[in-house]
Motif scaffolding. Sequence first.
Motif, short mmCIF file in Angstrom:
data_model
loop_
_atom_site.label_atom_id
_atom_site.label_comp_id
_atom_site.label_asym_id
_atom_site.label_seq_id
_atom_site.Cartn_x
_atom_site.Cartn_y
_atom_site.Cartn_z
N GLY A 1 0.82 -1.21 0.00
CA GLY A 1 0.00 0.00 0.00
C GLY A 1 0.85 1.26 0.00
O GLY A 1 1.79 1.37 0.79
N VAL A 2 0.54 2.20 -0.88
CA VAL A 2 1.24 3.49 -0.94
C VAL A 2 0.27 4.52 -1.48
O VAL A 2 -0.41 4.30 -2.48
N ALA A 3 0.16 5.64 -0.77
CA ALA A 3 -0.75 6.71 -1.16
C ALA A 3 -0.33 7.98 -0.43
O ALA A 3 0.47 7.93 0.51
N PRO A 4 -0.88 9.12 -0.83
CA PRO A 4 -0.57 10.34 -0.09
C PRO A 4 -0.92 10.19 1.39
O PRO A 4 -1.99 9.67 1.73
N ARG A 5 -0.03 10.62 2.23
CA ARG A 5 -0.25 10.54 3.68
C ARG A 5 -1.56 11.21 4.07
O ARG A 5 -2.30 10.72 4.92
N ALA A 6 -1.87 12.33 3.45
CA ALA A 6 -3.07 13.09 3.78
C ALA A 6 -4.35 12.28 3.58
O ALA A 6 -5.36 12.55 4.23
N LYS A 7 -4.34 11.29 2.73
CA LYS A 7 -5.52 10.45 2.50
C LYS A 7 -5.63 9.32 3.53
O LYS A 7 -6.67 8.70 3.65
N GLN A 8 -4.55 9.04 4.25
CA GLN A 8 -4.53 7.95 5.21
C GLN A 8 -4.67 8.55 6.61
O GLN A 8 -3.70 8.75 7.33
N GLU A 9 -5.90 8.81 6.98
CA GLU A 9 -6.22 9.61 8.16
C GLU A 9 -5.66 9.05 9.47
O GLU A 9 -5.35 9.81 10.38
N ARG A 10 -5.53 7.76 9.59
CA ARG A 10 -5.05 7.19 10.85
C ARG A 10 -3.63 7.66 11.16
O ARG A 10 -3.26 7.81 12.32
N LEU A 11 -2.83 7.92 10.16
CA LEU A 11 -1.46 8.38 10.39
C LEU A 11 -1.44 9.71 11.12
O LEU A 11 -0.58 9.94 11.97
N ALA A 12 -2.37 10.60 10.82
CA ALA A 12 -2.41 11.90 11.48
C ALA A 12 -2.83 11.79 12.94
O ALA A 12 -2.44 12.61 13.77
N SER B 1 -2.16 9.15 14.92
CA SER B 1 -1.26 8.26 15.66
C SER B 1 -0.21 9.05 16.44
O SER B 1 0.42 9.95 15.88
N ARG B 2 0.00 8.71 17.70
CA ARG B 2 1.08 9.35 18.46
C ARG B 2 2.43 8.91 17.92
O ARG B 2 3.36 9.70 17.83
N VAL B 3 2.56 7.67 17.58
CA VAL B 3 3.84 7.12 17.13
C VAL B 3 4.16 7.52 15.69
O VAL B 3 5.31 7.80 15.36
N LEU B 4 3.14 7.56 14.82
CA LEU B 4 3.37 7.83 13.40
C LEU B 4 2.87 9.20 12.96
O LEU B 4 2.75 9.46 11.78
N ALA B 5 2.61 10.08 13.91
CA ALA B 5 2.12 11.43 13.60
C ALA B 5 3.10 12.14 12.65
O ALA B 5 4.30 11.81 12.63
N PRO B 6 2.62 13.09 11.89
CA PRO B 6 3.50 13.81 10.96
C PRO B 6 4.74 14.37 11.65
O PRO B 6 4.66 14.90 12.76
N VAL B 7 5.85 14.28 10.98
CA VAL B 7 7.12 14.81 11.46
C VAL B 7 7.15 16.33 11.23
O VAL B 7 7.70 17.08 12.02
N GLY C 1 3.91 12.11 -8.77
CA GLY C 1 4.31 13.45 -8.37
C GLY C 1 4.89 13.59 -6.98
O GLY C 1 5.20 14.70 -6.56
N ALA C 2 5.04 12.50 -6.25
CA ALA C 2 5.59 12.58 -4.90
C ALA C 2 7.03 13.09 -4.95
O ALA C 2 7.80 12.73 -5.84
N ARG C 3 7.39 13.89 -3.96
CA ARG C 3 8.77 14.34 -3.80
C ARG C 3 9.44 13.69 -2.59
O ARG C 3 10.64 13.64 -2.50
N ILE C 4 8.60 13.21 -1.66
CA ILE C 4 9.10 12.52 -0.46
C ILE C 4 8.22 11.30 -0.23
O ILE C 4 6.99 11.39 -0.28
N VAL C 5 8.86 10.17 0.03
CA VAL C 5 8.14 8.95 0.38
C VAL C 5 8.54 8.58 1.80
O VAL C 5 9.72 8.62 2.16
N GLU C 6 7.54 8.26 2.60
CA GLU C 6 7.75 7.94 4.01
C GLU C 6 7.27 6.51 4.26
O GLU C 6 6.33 6.05 3.62
N ILE D 1 10.18 6.22 11.82
CA ILE D 1 9.64 6.83 10.61
C ILE D 1 10.84 7.09 9.72
O ILE D 1 11.83 7.69 10.16
N VAL D 2 10.78 6.61 8.49
CA VAL D 2 11.88 6.78 7.55
C VAL D 2 11.39 7.50 6.30
O VAL D 2 10.21 7.41 5.95
N ARG D 3 12.30 8.23 5.66
CA ARG D 3 11.95 8.98 4.46
C ARG D 3 12.99 8.81 3.37
O ARG D 3 14.17 8.63 3.64
#
Length: 180
Positions: A68-79, A81-87, A125-130, A170-172
């Motif tokens: 699975g790979v998609a824009p982070r903004a579409k994967q609401e659980r990531l936002a 999450s305490r552990v995987l929250a946006p950097v 069009g991604a510039r960063i993959v996490e 979290i890796v980028r």
Amino acid sequence: DRWPQIERLFRACGDARGCWCGFWYRPNREFRAGWGEGNRRFFKSLIEDGMEPGVIAARDGEAVAWWGVAPRAKQERLARSRVLAPVDDAAVWSITCFVVAKEHRRQGLMRPLISAAVAHAGACGARIVEAYPIDPHRKLSSAELYTGTLAASLDLGFKEVARRSPHRPIVRLGLERHDG
């Protein structure tokens, strides 16, 4: 047009047949209530709406693995999450889950699928993959490796950017763009 292949793969793979990658997209209450058929319908609706939420590895015309790979903004659980929250506020694509048919496990698919997910994100069009791999502290079952391993990500050039849990960094990977 690959839906029947994806469906066969997910139905044959343990938790995947209940999750259908809904974990990353749905609030917990909806995800749990949809376990199985509800999450399958949700995942299918993403695809029918034109989203391409991942990449498939196929052998002899049959899907054997999914990443699975998609824009982070579409994967609401990531936002949430305490552990995987946006950097930070960077627009990133997130590599999330890895599903492999039982008979194709331990055959070296993880790194090629990570590379394919990165290529897909870049083509979109991604510039960063996490990614959110596991940094194993003990031998893990295949069910525990659904986000990939830290070693595989580092081997492919990802860099650790945060670690809020001992075993879940979290890796980028930054993607170079050559426009024009």
